[in-house]
Design an enzyme around this catalytic site. Structure first.
Site, PDB file in Angstrom:
ATOM      1  N   PRO A 149       0.727  -1.284   0.028  1.00  0.00           N
ATOM      2  CA  PRO A 149       0.163   0.163  -0.153  1.00  0.00           C
ATOM      3  C   PRO A 149       0.819   1.414   0.046  1.00  0.00           C
ATOM      4  CG  PRO A 149      -0.225  -1.227   1.628  1.00  0.00           C
ATOM      5  CD  PRO A 149       0.989  -1.545   0.943  1.00  0.00           C
ATOM      6  N   GLU A 150       0.753   1.931  -0.862  1.00  0.00           N
ATOM      7  CA  GLU A 150       1.662   3.547  -1.349  1.00  0.00           C
ATOM      8  C   GLU A 150       0.146   3.896  -0.906  1.00  0.00           C
ATOM      9  OE1 GLU A 150       3.950   3.200  -4.644  1.00  0.00           O
ATOM     10  OE2 GLU A 150       4.131   1.210  -4.399  1.00  0.00           O
ATOM     11  N   ARG A 210      15.601  -2.816  -3.647  1.00  0.00           N
ATOM     12  CA  ARG A 210      14.416  -3.090  -4.266  1.00  0.00           C
ATOM     13  C   ARG A 210      14.129  -2.792  -5.978  1.00  0.00           C
ATOM     14  NH1 ARG A 210      11.004  -0.156  -1.150  1.00  0.00           N
ATOM     15  NH2 ARG A 210       9.477  -2.229  -2.003  1.00  0.00           N
ATOM     16  N   LYS A 243       1.637   7.410   3.979  1.00  0.00           N
ATOM     17  CA  LYS A 243       1.281   5.967   4.129  1.00  0.00           C
ATOM     18  C   LYS A 243       0.389   5.149   5.295  1.00  0.00           C
ATOM     19  CE  LYS A 243       4.476   4.486   0.869  1.00  0.00           C
ATOM     20  NZ  LYS A 243       6.145   4.125   1.143  1.00  0.00           N
TER      21      LYS A 243
END
Length: 285
Positions: free
Chosen positions: A2-3, A272, A71
């Site tokens: 969830p961004e 990432r 967030k």
DNA sequence: CACGTCACCTGCGTGC
DNA sequence: TGCACGCAGGTGACGT
């Protein structure tokens, strides 16, 4: 997960409800509902305070508002604030309190409403157990380190340019740093850099005024599109959004760039996965 | 200060 | 089939 767009979607669902919920009547928003019970299934989901004080302080309080900062989901009660961070796999569900609990539910709050026999449940579900809850007097003790809110008026292209030129860090990890800018994660960072035609390894202080303007516009464009599409639903974590069908770069390794047709490449930056078009986003230097 | 590594966790897809 | 392995929307604590 969830961004920013996914968290915004969750916050909106808690605030105003969801006519496309699991029930024919949808689910109502929780504003004005009163906490009647709390249960912590996985204790480490609660960062602060301890479980006993959490229950003591929350039961009987009425939810005044639900908002978002970066967030974080911000649930404002009369005398405390409940903060939730969904990290990688968290979600918040509103449902009838008679509905069965789901696998990976880590905590829940039961709600009642004056003059109403219906009772609701707010469930915190989090397979990977990275998500966290806080109940605090002053939300700034948790939120105080966050950078600017990218969709708010004070965050201008000029402001972004100034912040970029204060550091030599590479754009990708910089944009993921929540103290630099609040709300971007791996998806929207890759999407924004692609739209702005900037290589993820570009040193921040070498971005020109024009490029900073393009990045500012790109960040806002991808976040706004994400919100409009109710976020992205990827892997086995389905959240109802469909932005995943419109990715330009993220998780499109080996597929053609929508702008020029060059195959999207994947590199690893700061642990990432990072996706970019080597033609549209030429390496710096 | 900037960067690398590991830790925290579970589940899914892939390839042997 | 079974099983290792790599990968995943995040962040914080370390070490160099």
């Amino acid at each position: 997960m969830p961004e920013l767009p996914e968290v915004e979607t969750v916050a909106r669902r808690l605030r105003i409800g969801d006519t496309k919920g699991s029930y024919s009547f949808g689910t109502p928003g929780l504003i004005g509902w009163r906490v009647s019970d709390v249960n912590l299934i996985w204790a480490r989901s609660l960062f602060q305070p301890d479980p006993a004080e959490f229950a003591r302080r929350l039961v009987g309080q009425t939810l005044g508002n639900v908002s978002r900062r970066g967030k974080f989901i911000v649930m404002t009660f009369a005398s405390s604030t409940l903060l939730a961070h969904l990290r990688m796999s968290g979600d918040l569900r509103v449902e009838l309190d008679t509905a069965p609990l789901q696998p990976h539910d880590r905590a829940w709050l039961a709600f009642d409403h004056p003059g109403d026999t219906m009772r609701l449940r707010l469930a915190f579900n989090d397979p990977r157990k990275f998500g966290r809850l806080w109940l605090v007097d002053d939300p700034q003790t948790v939120l105080g380190g966050l950078g600017p809110e990218p969709l708010d008026p004070p965050f201008t292209a000029g402001e972004l340019y100034l912040r970029l030129h204060a550091t030599t860090r590479q754009l990708k990890p910089l944009l993921l740093d929540q103290s630099f800018l609040a709300g971007l994660g791996n998806i929207y960072t890759d999407e924004a850099l692609h739209l702005a035609r900037l290589h993820p390894l570009t040193p921040a202080n070498r971005v020109t005024t024009e490029q900073a303007g393009a990045l500012w516009a790109a960040i806002r464009a991808v976040l706004e599109e994400g919100i409009r599409r109710n976020g992205a639903s990827i892997d086995w974590v389905y959240r109802g959004g469909d932005f995943q069908n419109y990715f330009r770069a993220y998780q499109r390794t080996g597929q053609p760039c929508p702008a020029c047709g060059t195959l999207i490449q994947r590199i690893v930056v700061g642990q990432r996965g990072t996706h970019f078009c080597p033609t549209c986003q030429p390496a710096p230097g």
